[in-house]
Design an enzyme around this catalytic site. Structure first.
Site, short mmCIF file in Angstrom:
data_model
loop_
_atom_site.label_atom_id
_atom_site.label_comp_id
_atom_site.label_asym_id
_atom_site.label_seq_id
_atom_site.Cartn_x
_atom_site.Cartn_y
_atom_site.Cartn_z
N HIS A 109 6.40 12.85 1.69
CA HIS A 109 7.49 11.90 1.89
C HIS A 109 7.91 11.22 0.59
O HIS A 109 8.51 10.16 0.59
CB HIS A 109 7.13 10.89 2.97
N ASP A 170 6.27 0.35 6.90
CA ASP A 170 7.20 0.27 8.04
C ASP A 170 7.15 1.54 8.89
O ASP A 170 7.51 1.53 10.06
CB ASP A 170 8.64 0.12 7.54
N GLU A 282 10.06 -9.92 7.35
CA GLU A 282 10.91 -9.04 6.53
C GLU A 282 12.35 -9.56 6.61
O GLU A 282 12.60 -10.65 7.12
CB GLU A 282 10.84 -7.58 7.01
P1 FAD Z 1 3.23 12.27 -0.72
O1 FAD Z 1 4.68 12.07 -0.87
O2 FAD Z 1 2.78 13.58 -0.26
O3 FAD Z 1 2.51 11.91 -2.11
C1 FAD Z 1 2.92 10.80 -2.89
C2 FAD Z 1 2.19 10.82 -4.24
O4 FAD Z 1 0.82 10.58 -4.03
C3 FAD Z 1 2.28 12.18 -4.96
O5 FAD Z 1 2.25 11.96 -6.34
C4 FAD Z 1 1.01 12.87 -4.52
O6 FAD Z 1 0.59 13.84 -5.44
C5 FAD Z 1 0.06 11.70 -4.42
N1 FAD Z 1 -0.95 11.89 -3.38
C6 FAD Z 1 -0.77 12.28 -2.10
N2 FAD Z 1 -1.94 12.30 -1.46
C7 FAD Z 1 -2.87 11.92 -2.35
C8 FAD Z 1 -4.27 11.76 -2.30
N3 FAD Z 1 -4.96 11.99 -1.20
N4 FAD Z 1 -4.91 11.36 -3.43
C9 FAD Z 1 -4.24 11.12 -4.57
N5 FAD Z 1 -2.92 11.26 -4.67
C10 FAD Z 1 -2.24 11.66 -3.58
N6 FAD Z 1 6.25 2.85 1.42
C11 FAD Z 1 5.84 1.57 1.56
O7 FAD Z 1 5.07 1.06 0.75
N7 FAD Z 1 6.29 0.82 2.61
C12 FAD Z 1 7.10 1.33 3.58
O8 FAD Z 1 7.45 0.63 4.51
C13 FAD Z 1 7.51 2.68 3.46
N8 FAD Z 1 8.31 3.23 4.40
C14 FAD Z 1 8.68 4.53 4.27
C15 FAD Z 1 9.48 5.11 5.25
C16 FAD Z 1 9.86 6.43 5.16
C17 FAD Z 1 10.71 7.04 6.25
C18 FAD Z 1 9.45 7.20 4.05
C19 FAD Z 1 9.87 8.62 3.91
C20 FAD Z 1 8.68 6.63 3.05
C21 FAD Z 1 8.28 5.30 3.15
N9 FAD Z 1 7.49 4.70 2.18
C22 FAD Z 1 7.07 3.40 2.33
C23 FAD Z 1 7.15 5.40 0.94
C24 FAD Z 1 5.81 6.09 1.01
O9 FAD Z 1 4.77 5.16 0.78
C25 FAD Z 1 5.79 7.17 -0.07
O10 FAD Z 1 6.78 8.10 0.26
C26 FAD Z 1 4.47 7.86 -0.22
O11 FAD Z 1 4.72 8.92 -1.11
C27 FAD Z 1 3.79 8.31 1.05
O12 FAD Z 1 4.13 9.54 1.46
P2 FAD Z 1 3.09 10.75 1.70
O13 FAD Z 1 1.85 10.33 2.38
O14 FAD Z 1 3.91 11.78 2.31
O15 FAD Z 1 2.64 11.12 0.20
#
Ligand code: FAD
Length: 545
Positions: A109, A170, A282
């Protein structure tokens, strides 16, 4: 004896040079080819519980942002922590001759390719399920989870024990490792701090393939480095997350303001109150109109008094304060009072809430109230996801911009951005709410402004594919650029959240005085710069020798 003529001599020299160059070039080509083609074979030979996939790698070259696509050479589906350690150790052993990098992919994401690895290996963290989540109830309850676990699953599991994490995002269909690598913030952060302030212990695989347990007391430099560390120092394979007793129900309130300073003053009053006022605070901005994507959080279904439902925004810029108060069902008194309040048009509240609300200066006819279960409240964005998916509007480009703005500059920011740079609410909400810096641990890698209170302002825009209008990608990117330029020229002291930069100078400026510590940690835990290449902070140095 006849000696070869000079021209013949020159010709043969040229021939010699040519053949030498050809030989050299073909050697380089063979070497590069060998280097690439042998990668899968060496990986295939690794003893793993899970497996590599070398064919279906396209999905790992996508993310929620839908703008960047980098193809990896392989995707690892780990079944154990040792799968991850073995793979990274193998790459570490290859040294700087290999250009292989590794990106952990949580739920993908990210917005600009942060969880992708061009020509590298993507680790599908969601495959790492074991050992299964374990809840430890007691006086200081916590849950041990895999780094690839989704927050929604943690909610369901901990609720079986009447418990839940304290700090949220969120949207819950994100992974633990993904949000802990950033910060993880939502309306509870003013009280509990971000998610990175609510973790006791981590298990991490470093860039050398070492498996390290870390906490405040044990390997604390790695612990703090990894939290908010954008995946630069290690892969989070396990996390211990703090829990609290979970409520059953939530009173969910929205009120409107037409004046920004009054809105911000009320928000700051609420987050600074000594007593526990609300459990979630918020807010968001409504400029000129509301389109489908502005009703993104359409799970809010107020049972309004007549007056509020008849409120018309008339194209004004409005600021919506969003509040939630948790309660338990056995508090029958409270429940009855809430029912009573909902049934009556004047929007009466239980005494304590009535008291807090009476101190706020919102437009009195704009009180919207809803009552939902705790799960419905926390998982509210998923309702919108389902709707948007059904309309084909989820997998569109998301040129999001998230900023942390110091309290002393938020009025300047609002004056310029809401109404001048942004003339209408584009597709997607604009969130705005303050948090307390005292709830953030300054030893973590997260970058925040200097002041005691700062605001998150999140432009969560969706672009309409192939549109050249105001909802098109180009237009939104231009607006984002204008906002960033204004922050820069007005010296607002803004920091990007979920940061994205393309040069190391920009990263250096982002970290400011903390850059040195960041670099030092990188050389200690991932000296070859193998991890999280998609953040584009460090680049793996390759030597062809
Ligand atoms: P990824 O996108 O897969 O990874 C994000 C980063 O972390 C990359 O660099 C990846 O290599 C690294 N990573 C992933 N897993 C690990 C691991 N296990 N160890 C070390 N590094 C790792 N953020 C907020 O803070 N508050 C919110 O309310 C919020 N709402 C959101 C709503 C939506 C619809 C979306 C799409 C995103 C939102 N986000 C929010 C942002 C979110 O925190 C980031 O997109 C974050 O990247 C989490 O997504 P993911 O778990 O898919 O991680």
């Amino acid at each position: 004896m006849r000696y070869p003529s000079v021209s013949l001599h020159r010709q043969s020299n040229i021939l010699l040079i040519r053949s030498f160059m050809l030989l050299f070039l073909s050697c380089v080509t063979i070497r590069i080819k060998l280097c690439f083609s042998s990668i899968p074979y060496t990986l295939k030979a690794l003893p793993l519980d899970g497996h590599f996939n070398f064919d279906e790698v396209h999905l790992s070259a996508k993310d929620f942002g839908n703008r960047y696509q980098f193809l990896p050479v392989a995707v690892l589906h780990p079944k154990s922590v040792s799968d991850i350690a073995t793979t990274i150790e193998h790459i570490w052993q290859m040294g700087p001759h290999s250009e292989l990098t590794v990106a952990a992919r949580g739920h993908g994401h990210s917005l600009q390719g942060q969880s992708q690895a061009h020509g590298g290996i993507v680790i599908n963290m969601q495959s790492l399920r074991g050992p299964y989540m374990q809840v430890y109830p007691g006086n200081s309850p916590y849950v041990d989870v895999s780094g690839g676990e989704l927050w929604i699953n943690i909610l369901h599991e901990s609720l079986k024990f009447g418990l839940a994490p304290k700090s949220w995002t969120d949207y819950l269909h994100l992974t633990v490792g993904g949000t802990l690598s950033n910060a993880g913030i939502s309306g509870q952060a003013f009280r509990h701090g971000p998610q990175i302030s609510n973790v006791h212990q981590l298990e991490v695989v470093t860039g050398k393939g070492e498996v390290v347990t870390c906490s405040e007391k044990q390997n604390s430099d790695l612990f703090h480095g990894v939290l908010g560390g954008l995946g630069q120092f290690g892969i989070i394979t396990r996390a211990r997350i703090l829990l609290e007793p979970a409520p059953d129900m939530v009173k969910w309130i929205r009120v409107l303001y037409s004046d920004f300073s009054t809105f911000a003053r009320d928000q700051e009053k609420l987050i600074s109150a000594a007593e526990n006022t609300f459990d979630y605070i918020e807010g968001f901005v409504i400029i000129n109109r509301t389109g489908l994507l502005n009703n993104w959080r359409s799970s809010f279904n107020p049972q309004d008094p007549v007056q509020a439902s008849q409120f018309k925004s008339d194209g004004r810029t409005l600021f919506c304060l969003e509040l939630a108060k948790y309660f338990h069902l056995d508090e029958t008194d409270v429940v009855n009072q809430v029912r009573h309040a909902l049934a009556h048009h004047q929007g009466r509240f239980p005494k304590e809430i009535e008291n807090y609300m009476s101190q706020l200066s919102y437009i009195t006819s704009t009180l919207f109230l809803s009552e939902v279960t705790y799960i419905e409240f926390l998982d509210r964005v998923h309702v919108s996801e389902v709707i948007l998916r059904s309309k084909g509007l989820w997998e569109v480009p998301h040129p999001w911009l998230n900023l942390f703005i110091p309290k002393s500059k938020i009025q300047d920011f609002a004056d310029e951005v809401f109404g001048k740079i942004l003339k209408e609410t584009s597709n997607g909400p604009i969130l705005i709410y303050p948090v307390n810096k005292s709830k953030w641990n300054n030893r973590t890698s997260a970058v925040i402004p200097e002041e005691d209170i700062f605001y998150l302002v999140a432009f969560l825009t969706s672009a309409v594919p192939s549109s050249t209008g105001t909802d098109g990608l180009e237009h939104i990117l231009t607006q984002n650029k204008k906002i960033l330029e204004f922050c820069e020229t007005a010296h607002l002291g803004v920091k990007q959240y979920l940061p994205h930069y393309t040069t190391q100078e920009e990263w250096r400026a982002h970290y400011g005085p903390r850059w040195e510590v960041f670099v030092k940690r990188k050389s200690a835990y991932d000296p070859l710069a193998v991890l999280a290449p998609g953040q584009r902070i460090f680049h793996k140095a390759i030597t062809f020798s």
